[in-house]
Design a protein around this motif. Sequence first.
Motif, mmCIF file in Angstrom:
data_model
loop_
_atom_site.group_PDB
_atom_site.id
_atom_site.type_symbol
_atom_site.label_atom_id
_atom_site.label_comp_id
_atom_site.label_asym_id
_atom_site.label_seq_id
_atom_site.Cartn_x
_atom_site.Cartn_y
_atom_site.Cartn_z
ATOM 1 N N THR A 77 -11.725 16.082 3.645
ATOM 2 C CA THR A 77 -12.736 15.158 4.160
ATOM 3 C C THR A 77 -13.440 15.690 5.397
ATOM 4 O O THR A 77 -14.648 15.483 5.571
ATOM 5 C CB THR A 77 -12.084 13.799 4.487
ATOM 6 O OG1 THR A 77 -11.428 13.295 3.314
ATOM 7 C CG2 THR A 77 -13.118 12.787 4.957
ATOM 8 N N LEU A 95 -6.071 15.344 2.057
ATOM 9 C CA LEU A 95 -7.222 14.454 2.229
ATOM 10 C C LEU A 95 -7.923 14.718 3.558
ATOM 11 O O LEU A 95 -9.156 14.720 3.639
ATOM 12 C CB LEU A 95 -6.772 12.997 2.147
ATOM 13 C CG LEU A 95 -6.363 12.493 0.762
ATOM 14 C CD1 LEU A 95 -5.756 11.100 0.860
ATOM 15 C CD2 LEU A 95 -7.561 12.480 -0.181
ATOM 16 N N ASP A 126 -1.634 13.387 2.514
ATOM 17 C CA ASP A 126 -2.388 13.048 3.723
ATOM 18 C C ASP A 126 -3.068 14.287 4.295
ATOM 19 O O ASP A 126 -4.234 14.244 4.702
ATOM 20 C CB ASP A 126 -1.462 12.442 4.776
ATOM 21 C CG ASP A 126 -1.080 11.006 4.471
ATOM 22 O OD1 ASP A 126 -1.811 10.349 3.707
ATOM 23 O OD2 ASP A 126 -0.057 10.541 4.997
ATOM 24 N N LYS A 184 0.828 -1.205 0.000
ATOM 25 C CA LYS A 184 0.000 0.000 0.000
ATOM 26 C C LYS A 184 0.863 1.256 0.000
ATOM 27 O O LYS A 184 0.517 2.260 -0.633
ATOM 28 C CB LYS A 184 -0.938 -0.005 1.209
ATOM 29 C CG LYS A 184 -2.066 -1.017 1.109
ATOM 30 C CD LYS A 184 -2.999 -0.957 2.300
ATOM 31 C CE LYS A 184 -3.803 0.320 2.314
ATOM 32 N NZ LYS A 184 -4.812 0.327 3.409
ATOM 33 N N ARG A 198 -9.562 -4.252 5.166
ATOM 34 C CA ARG A 198 -8.243 -4.136 4.558
ATOM 35 C C ARG A 198 -8.255 -4.711 3.162
ATOM 36 O O ARG A 198 -8.865 -5.733 2.906
ATOM 37 C CB ARG A 198 -7.198 -4.866 5.413
ATOM 38 C CG ARG A 198 -6.930 -4.141 6.728
ATOM 39 C CD ARG A 198 -6.009 -4.944 7.608
ATOM 40 N NE ARG A 198 -5.674 -4.197 8.809
ATOM 41 C CZ ARG A 198 -5.032 -4.715 9.838
ATOM 42 N NH1 ARG A 198 -4.661 -5.970 9.816
ATOM 43 N NH2 ARG A 198 -4.751 -3.978 10.894
ATOM 44 N N ILE A 204 -11.033 8.744 -0.839
ATOM 45 C CA ILE A 204 -10.711 7.909 0.310
ATOM 46 C C ILE A 204 -11.674 6.731 0.366
ATOM 47 O O ILE A 204 -12.789 6.785 -0.156
ATOM 48 C CB ILE A 204 -10.759 8.703 1.633
ATOM 49 C CG1 ILE A 204 -12.187 9.134 1.966
ATOM 50 C CG2 ILE A 204 -9.836 9.901 1.582
ATOM 51 C CD1 ILE A 204 -12.323 9.667 3.373
ATOM 52 N N LYS A 205 -11.219 5.664 0.988
ATOM 53 C CA LYS A 205 -12.052 4.473 1.130
ATOM 54 C C LYS A 205 -13.142 4.757 2.166
ATOM 55 O O LYS A 205 -12.845 5.173 3.286
ATOM 56 C CB LYS A 205 -11.190 3.291 1.572
ATOM 57 C CG LYS A 205 -11.910 1.957 1.579
ATOM 58 C CD LYS A 205 -11.008 0.848 2.090
ATOM 59 C CE LYS A 205 -9.804 0.652 1.204
ATOM 60 N NZ LYS A 205 -8.980 -0.506 1.664
ATOM 61 N N LEU A 259 -12.102 6.605 9.888
ATOM 62 C CA LEU A 259 -11.743 6.890 8.501
ATOM 63 C C LEU A 259 -10.234 7.044 8.337
ATOM 64 O O LEU A 259 -9.652 6.570 7.355
ATOM 65 C CB LEU A 259 -12.454 8.160 8.023
ATOM 66 C CG LEU A 259 -13.821 7.977 7.373
ATOM 67 C CD1 LEU A 259 -14.495 9.326 7.163
ATOM 68 C CD2 LEU A 259 -13.708 7.229 6.053
ATOM 69 N N CYS A 260 -9.602 7.702 9.296
ATOM 70 C CA CYS A 260 -8.151 7.871 9.227
ATOM 71 C C CYS A 260 -7.444 6.525 9.334
ATOM 72 O O CYS A 260 -6.490 6.248 8.592
ATOM 73 C CB CYS A 260 -7.677 8.818 10.326
ATOM 74 S SG CYS A 260 -8.068 10.560 10.031
ATOM 75 N N ASN A 291 -7.840 4.540 6.046
ATOM 76 C CA ASN A 291 -7.110 5.087 4.906
ATOM 77 C C ASN A 291 -5.651 5.409 5.214
ATOM 78 O O ASN A 291 -4.973 6.037 4.401
ATOM 79 C CB ASN A 291 -7.821 6.343 4.406
ATOM 80 C CG ASN A 291 -9.146 6.033 3.743
ATOM 81 O OD1 ASN A 291 -9.192 5.704 2.565
ATOM 82 N ND2 ASN A 291 -10.236 6.123 4.502
ATOM 83 N N SER A 292 -5.179 4.970 6.388
ATOM 84 C CA SER A 292 -3.778 5.186 6.794
ATOM 85 C C SER A 292 -3.405 6.663 6.772
ATOM 86 O O SER A 292 -2.303 7.040 6.360
ATOM 87 C CB SER A 292 -2.825 4.384 5.890
ATOM 88 O OG SER A 292 -3.107 3.009 5.960
ATOM 89 N N ARG A 319 1.140 4.307 -3.056
ATOM 90 C CA ARG A 319 0.884 5.728 -2.816
ATOM 91 C C ARG A 319 2.015 6.620 -3.316
ATOM 92 O O ARG A 319 1.936 7.844 -3.196
ATOM 93 C CB ARG A 319 0.653 5.972 -1.323
ATOM 94 C CG ARG A 319 -0.574 5.255 -0.772
ATOM 95 C CD ARG A 319 -0.931 5.741 0.610
ATOM 96 N NE ARG A 319 -1.402 7.117 0.577
ATOM 97 C CZ ARG A 319 -1.696 7.817 1.672
ATOM 98 N NH1 ARG A 319 -1.563 7.278 2.860
ATOM 99 N NH2 ARG A 319 -2.121 9.073 1.568
#
Length: 206
Positions: free
Chosen positions: A167, A163, A160, A80, A205, A190-191, A129-130, A133-134, A84
């Motif tokens: 968001t 986003l 980061d 992942k 995941r 974002i997911k 959410l954080c 989405n790391s 990015r």
Amino acid sequence: MNGSELTGRPRCSHSVLMMSSDQKRRFPAPWRVEQSGADCYEVRDANGLRLASVHFRDDLQKWSFGHSHLTSDEARRIAKAIARLPEFLMQRQGFYPRGGGDRWKPSRPYHVALEDSYVRAHYDRINALCRLNSIPFNATGENIRDEGLWCVYEFTWQTDAILFWDTFEGRWLRGTEFHFPERPNDLPAIKPLKNWPKFDPKNARG
């Protein structure tokens, strides 16, 4: 094979990752992570070309020699991070480092403020959410009074921070003032959370 395969070259840089040496072949974003077989994650570009393979062996972890192999969770996180790279290498105009302040650090140059009442009302959702989405959710401890009370959060990576700002209805900080850049048109999505509020990031995941 244990570890990762990026380009097959002994040394690797972002220019190698983003285009070939003849500068004719490109690897367009977004890059995505897919599991290939039972012991490998692959990173592919928008055209489906495989860019990297990260192998793991969960079945060997119970043995001492298994520690030389990645676990599936470690391999997934590394893949992942590789996926990015296009985001991190694409600096967007208007989103500047804060550049100073009592709690500003050069290692985490981007600061975003969220209104305190918003954080209190939505803390669990922001945190979930954080995590999914790391995206870091690290408060500096600084509070700003400007038509309300604002809490400040710090980021190493520009993407980061953008986003997070986009968001959660944030304010971008530059120096001691709020800055109002335009939202980028190509900002990655974002997911989303699934089955909220009974959300567990371990089950989401990918």
